[in-house]
Design a protein around this motif. Structure first.
Motif, PDB file in Angstrom:
ATOM      1  N   ALA A 139       0.831  -1.211   0.000  1.00  0.00           N
ATOM      2  CA  ALA A 139       0.000   0.000   0.000  1.00  0.00           C
ATOM      3  C   ALA A 139       0.860   1.254   0.000  1.00  0.00           C
ATOM      4  N   LEU A 140       1.886   1.254   0.843  1.00  0.00           N
ATOM      5  CA  LEU A 140       2.745   2.436   0.940  1.00  0.00           C
ATOM      6  C   LEU A 140       3.673   2.563  -0.257  1.00  0.00           C
ATOM      7  N   ARG A 141       4.057   1.447  -0.812  1.00  0.00           N
ATOM      8  CA  ARG A 141       4.920   1.457  -1.995  1.00  0.00           C
ATOM      9  C   ARG A 141       4.172   2.046  -3.196  1.00  0.00           C
ATOM     10  N   LEU A 142       2.939   1.604  -3.409  1.00  0.00           N
ATOM     11  CA  LEU A 142       2.152   2.041  -4.562  1.00  0.00           C
ATOM     12  C   LEU A 142       1.612   3.457  -4.374  1.00  0.00           C
ATOM     13  N   ASN A 143       1.193   3.739  -3.116  1.00  0.00           N
ATOM     14  CA  ASN A 143       0.674   5.060  -2.750  1.00  0.00           C
ATOM     15  C   ASN A 143      -0.476   5.521  -3.643  1.00  0.00           C
ATOM     16  N   ILE A 144      -1.438   4.644  -3.853  1.00  0.00           N
ATOM     17  CA  ILE A 144      -2.720   5.035  -4.440  1.00  0.00           C
ATOM     18  C   ILE A 144      -3.770   4.838  -3.355  1.00  0.00           C
ATOM     19  N   PRO A 145      -4.913   5.521  -3.429  1.00  0.00           N
ATOM     20  CA  PRO A 145      -5.907   5.398  -2.357  1.00  0.00           C
ATOM     21  C   PRO A 145      -6.175   3.932  -2.003  1.00  0.00           C
ATOM     22  N   THR A 146      -6.017   3.614  -0.721  1.00  0.00           N
ATOM     23  CA  THR A 146      -6.067   2.216  -0.280  1.00  0.00           C
ATOM     24  C   THR A 146      -6.682   2.127   1.106  1.00  0.00           C
ATOM     25  N   ILE A 147      -7.429   1.054   1.323  1.00  0.00           N
ATOM     26  CA  ILE A 147      -7.950   0.752   2.656  1.00  0.00           C
ATOM     27  C   ILE A 147      -7.758  -0.739   2.905  1.00  0.00           C
ATOM     28  N   ARG A 235     -20.416  -6.045   7.785  1.00  0.00           N
ATOM     29  CA  ARG A 235     -20.780  -4.633   7.626  1.00  0.00           C
ATOM     30  C   ARG A 235     -19.526  -3.764   7.517  1.00  0.00           C
ATOM     31  N   LEU A 236     -18.505  -4.104   8.310  1.00  0.00           N
ATOM     32  CA  LEU A 236     -17.244  -3.361   8.242  1.00  0.00           C
ATOM     33  C   LEU A 236     -16.639  -3.479   6.846  1.00  0.00           C
ATOM     34  N   ALA A 237     -16.683  -4.668   6.266  1.00  0.00           N
ATOM     35  CA  ALA A 237     -16.123  -4.885   4.932  1.00  0.00           C
ATOM     36  C   ALA A 237     -16.886  -4.069   3.889  1.00  0.00           C
ATOM     37  N   LYS A 238     -18.208  -3.997   4.018  1.00  0.00           N
ATOM     38  CA  LYS A 238     -18.989  -3.171   3.089  1.00  0.00           C
ATOM     39  C   LYS A 238     -18.623  -1.703   3.228  1.00  0.00           C
ATOM     40  N   ARG A 239     -18.479  -1.255   4.475  1.00  0.00           N
ATOM     41  CA  ARG A 239     -18.101   0.153   4.683  1.00  0.00           C
ATOM     42  C   ARG A 239     -16.716   0.439   4.120  1.00  0.00           C
ATOM     43  N   ALA A 240     -15.806  -0.536   4.239  1.00  0.00           N
ATOM     44  CA  ALA A 240     -14.464  -0.353   3.679  1.00  0.00           C
ATOM     45  C   ALA A 240     -14.538  -0.189   2.162  1.00  0.00           C
ATOM     46  N   GLY A 241     -15.380  -1.012   1.498  1.00  0.00           N
ATOM     47  CA  GLY A 241     -15.549  -0.877   0.056  1.00  0.00           C
ATOM     48  C   GLY A 241     -16.112   0.467  -0.339  1.00  0.00           C
ATOM     49  N   MET A 242     -17.027   0.970   0.457  1.00  0.00           N
ATOM     50  CA  MET A 242     -17.594   2.291   0.188  1.00  0.00           C
ATOM     51  C   MET A 242     -16.582   3.396   0.488  1.00  0.00           C
ATOM     52  N   GLN A 243     -15.848   3.221   1.588  1.00  0.00           N
ATOM     53  CA  GLN A 243     -14.932   4.286   2.013  1.00  0.00           C
ATOM     54  C   GLN A 243     -13.753   4.456   1.069  1.00  0.00           C
ATOM     55  N   VAL A 244     -13.322   3.389   0.397  1.00  0.00           N
ATOM     56  CA  VAL A 244     -12.206   3.550  -0.534  1.00  0.00           C
ATOM     57  C   VAL A 244     -12.595   4.484  -1.670  1.00  0.00           C
ATOM     58  N   MET A 245     -13.888   4.516  -2.013  1.00  0.00           N
ATOM     59  CA  MET A 245     -14.355   5.443  -3.048  1.00  0.00           C
ATOM     60  C   MET A 245     -14.269   6.889  -2.565  1.00  0.00           C
ATOM     61  N   GLU A 246     -14.495   7.085  -1.286  1.00  0.00           N
ATOM     62  CA  GLU A 246     -14.356   8.424  -0.715  1.00  0.00           C
ATOM     63  C   GLU A 246     -12.883   8.843  -0.680  1.00  0.00           C
ATOM     64  N   LEU A 247     -12.012   7.915  -0.348  1.00  0.00           N
ATOM     65  CA  LEU A 247     -10.577   8.213  -0.376  1.00  0.00           C
ATOM     66  C   LEU A 247     -10.137   8.590  -1.782  1.00  0.00           C
ATOM     67  N   LEU A 248     -10.664   7.876  -2.779  1.00  0.00           N
ATOM     68  CA  LEU A 248     -10.333   8.180  -4.165  1.00  0.00           C
ATOM     69  C   LEU A 248     -10.847   9.562  -4.550  1.00  0.00           C
ATOM     70  N   LYS A 249     -12.073   9.842  -4.171  1.00  0.00           N
ATOM     71  CA  LYS A 249     -12.672  11.146  -4.489  1.00  0.00           C
ATOM     72  C   LYS A 249     -11.843  12.292  -3.898  1.00  0.00           C
ATOM     73  N   ARG A 250     -11.356  12.109  -2.673  1.00  0.00           N
ATOM     74  CA  ARG A 250     -10.596  13.159  -1.981  1.00  0.00           C
ATOM     75  C   ARG A 250      -9.088  13.025  -2.210  1.00  0.00           C
ATOM     76  N   ASN A 251      -8.707  12.003  -2.987  1.00  0.00           N
ATOM     77  CA  ASN A 251      -7.297  11.739  -3.292  1.00  0.00           C
ATOM     78  C   ASN A 251      -6.446  11.634  -2.023  1.00  0.00           C
ATOM     79  N   ILE A 252      -6.976  10.916  -1.025  1.00  0.00           N
ATOM     80  CA  ILE A 252      -6.235  10.645   0.207  1.00  0.00           C
ATOM     81  C   ILE A 252      -5.482   9.332   0.017  1.00  0.00           C
TER      82      ILE A 252
END
Length: 563
Positions: A139-147, A235-252
């Motif tokens: 994750a840190l090597r690639l440095n693209i939005p990741t959860i 439920r946590l796994a579903k939220r993680a799938g949704m949250q990665v889209m938010e990270l992508l949107k905000r480029n975090i």
């Protein structure tokens, strides 16, 4: 295509966009993918599921939940596999040579998959042993939005009204040898100690790293402690799938989250929780990928000023499920925050800071028997101690929270062995006596090769009733399930000319864990004579992969990373 979508999918557009990528789209269509799916952000989902590791047997369900979350948030998930070695099954035979090296292969394979197929973001689904740190390194090597979202911990088993886990089975072998348990009791324990899916129930390496993934900020709150069988894990796994889209949107990106503040938080929690000594290998390797330096000196400094709040198996009677019920990692962080020991301004994958997360969760300890109050800890210092001295000038590591008081400071008689197998045979044969220090060498990163875990010898010592009178010192490493005076990661290792290779039967070794020292009490003239005729042993290595590993691996003091 709307401008916002073009910006979000710029990376995957290398594979899907433009006239010249018509052949690429044709291949994606062969997967059953529609043009609409190709236009959406492509999210790589790394799945370490297999039918070998109990912690991974259910990851198909976790990954399906992740993919559901990605689709709900407007992305297109694309699943791919990684390998995984079960340390428990690889223990005490040649398979363990491959466990630690698998960490590098996992990181490399994710880098390859996410570069060969330019995903816009990643969701990483590990659970056990070297898979978690390997994925974090990637994750840190690639440095693209990741959860990251793990498969969760196993529940403790139960035998005759007593809660048990895998470590009880390992230690039972010695009890059978002593005649304190018969084989029918052992068979019953075998059937009940590991009751189902999940990473083994105590604060062993897998759960240590899953808890620290949450602490670092690359996993959502609850990642480290929600049981594998709980619907909350789905439920946590579903939220993680949704949250990665938010990270992508905000480029975090991971390196926005993993900073010097994260380093401190990770080590603080490591010490408060009493995590596996393997974290001293994995955290430096992870942070190194972000250009951050985590030395043994930093571990020791923060250990001295961080109270030990938890005594989870093998250090105590509680399990990860108990920590979850007590409030989980947020509760421990909230307790440490009372003393100003947490960097609350650190960013996390929620898009909020640690402090904001704790406030939103109203994080607090719900059971002070499981998580001690900050002003009444189990110990004033952290769970792990770093020792130095002539036997380990570059450092050695011990889980001091799992050491009997009688063994914290003593002088022991050396009983050296050049392999784990030879040491285990001697222990189970009754050749090791109170006051001895079993020294296992040529088991380091180069000498092993692969730095095998020593759970079998430590468990044998405990099972033989020697846990309060015998130490084990090695240039190898320990399972998070090891307890007792188990001192590992001795650096330099024997294969690199370390003094541990010169220890002879009957030598006196001074162990002072409170004083942070480990010394061989042999005069310099004698040591000089031994050095003059000594040549480090070289084990015959047949595996082409391990031959390459030996050439490039660094010392345990540097995290056993590859140069």
């Amino acid at each position: 295509m709307p401008a916002a979508t073009k910006r979000m999918t710029a990376r995957s557009a290398k594979m899907t966009g433009g006239l010249e990528k018509a052949p690429h789209r044709s291949l994606l269509a062969a997967l059953g993918m529609t043009r609409e799916e190709m236009r959406r952000p492509l999210i790589g989902v790394a799945n370490s599921a297999n039918e070998i590791i109990p912690g991974h047997i259910h990851l198909d369900k976790i990954v399906q939940a992740v993919k559901d979350g990605v689709r709900m948030a407007g992305g297109t998930p694309m699943e791919f596999p990684t390998i995984g070695v079960c340390d428990g099954l690889a223990m005490n035979h040649e398979g363990m040579h491959f466990s630690l090296p698998s960490r590098e292969l996992i990181a490399d394979s994710i880098e390859i998959m996410a570069s060969g197929h330019p995903f816009d973001a990643l969701v990483l689904v590990p659970n056990c042993d070297k898979v978690v740190p390997g994925m974090l390194m990637a994750a840190l090597r690639l440095n693209i939005p990741t959860i990251v979202v793990s498969g969760g911990p196993m529940l403790a088993g139960e035998v005759r009204g007593k809660r048990v886990d895998l470590i009880n089975v390992f230690e039972a072998v010695g009890r059978v040898k002593l005649g304190k348990m018969d084989e029918s009791e052992l068979a019953e324990l075998e059937e009940c100690a590991c009751p189902g899916c999940g990473s083994c129930a105590g604060m062993f390496t897998a759960n240590s790293m899953n808890c620290l993934s949450e602490t670092i900020g690359l996993a959502l709150p609850g990642n480290g402690t929600i049981p594998a069988i709980d619907a909350a894990r789905i439920r946590l796994a579903k939220r993680a799938g949704m949250q990665v889209m938010e990270l992508l949107k905000r480029n975090i990106r991971p390196r926005d989250i993993v900073t010097e503040k994260s380093v401190k938080n990770a080590v603080r929690l490591d010490m408060a929780l009493g995590c596996s000594t393997n974290t001293v290998l994995h955290l430096p390797a992870i942070f190194r990928e972000a250009g951050l330096d985590l030395t043994l000196a930093i571990f020791d400094e923060l250990s001295r000023s961080t109270p030990n709040l938890c005594r989870l198996s093998p250090a105590g009677p509680d399990y990860i499920q108990d920590l979850n019920a007590a409030g989980g990692i947020p509760a421990v962080m909230a307790e440490l925050s009372k003393a100003g020991l947490i960097e609350t301004g650190a960013l996390t994958c929620t898009g909020k800071t640690v402090g904001e997360n704790l406030a939103e969760l109203k994080a607090a300890v719900r059971n002070h028997e499981v998580v001690r109050p900050i002003d009444a800890p189990y110990a004033k210092q952290g769970g792990i101690a770093v020792l130095t001295g002539n036997l380990a000038p570059l450092g050695a590591v011990v889980k001091q929270s799992a050491v009997a008081p009688e063994m914290m400071k003593r002088t022991a008689k050396a009983r050296p062995f050049d392999s784990e197998e030879a040491a285990v045979a001697a222990i189970l044969a009754g050749e090791i006596k109170p006051g001895d220090a079993v020294v296992i060498r040529y088991e380091g990163p180069k000498g092993g090769p692969g730095m095998r875990e020593m759970l079998t010898p430590t468990s044998s010592i405990m099972g033989m009733g020697l846990g309060e009178s015998v130490a084990l010192i090695t240039d190898g490493r320990f399972s998070g399930g090891s307890r007792g005076a188990a001192i590992g990661h001795v650096s330099p290792e024997a294969a690199s000319g370390g003094l541990i290779g010169l220890v002879q039967d009957g030598d006196a070794i001074e162990i002072d864990i409170p004083g942070r020292t480990l010394n061989l009490l042999v005069d310099e003239d004698t040591l000089a004579q031994r050095k003059a005729s000594h040549r480090p042993k070289r084990k015959s290595v047949k595996s082409p992969f391990l031959k390459r590993y030996v050439k490039h691996v660094t010392s345990a003091a540097q995290g056993a990373v590859l140069e």
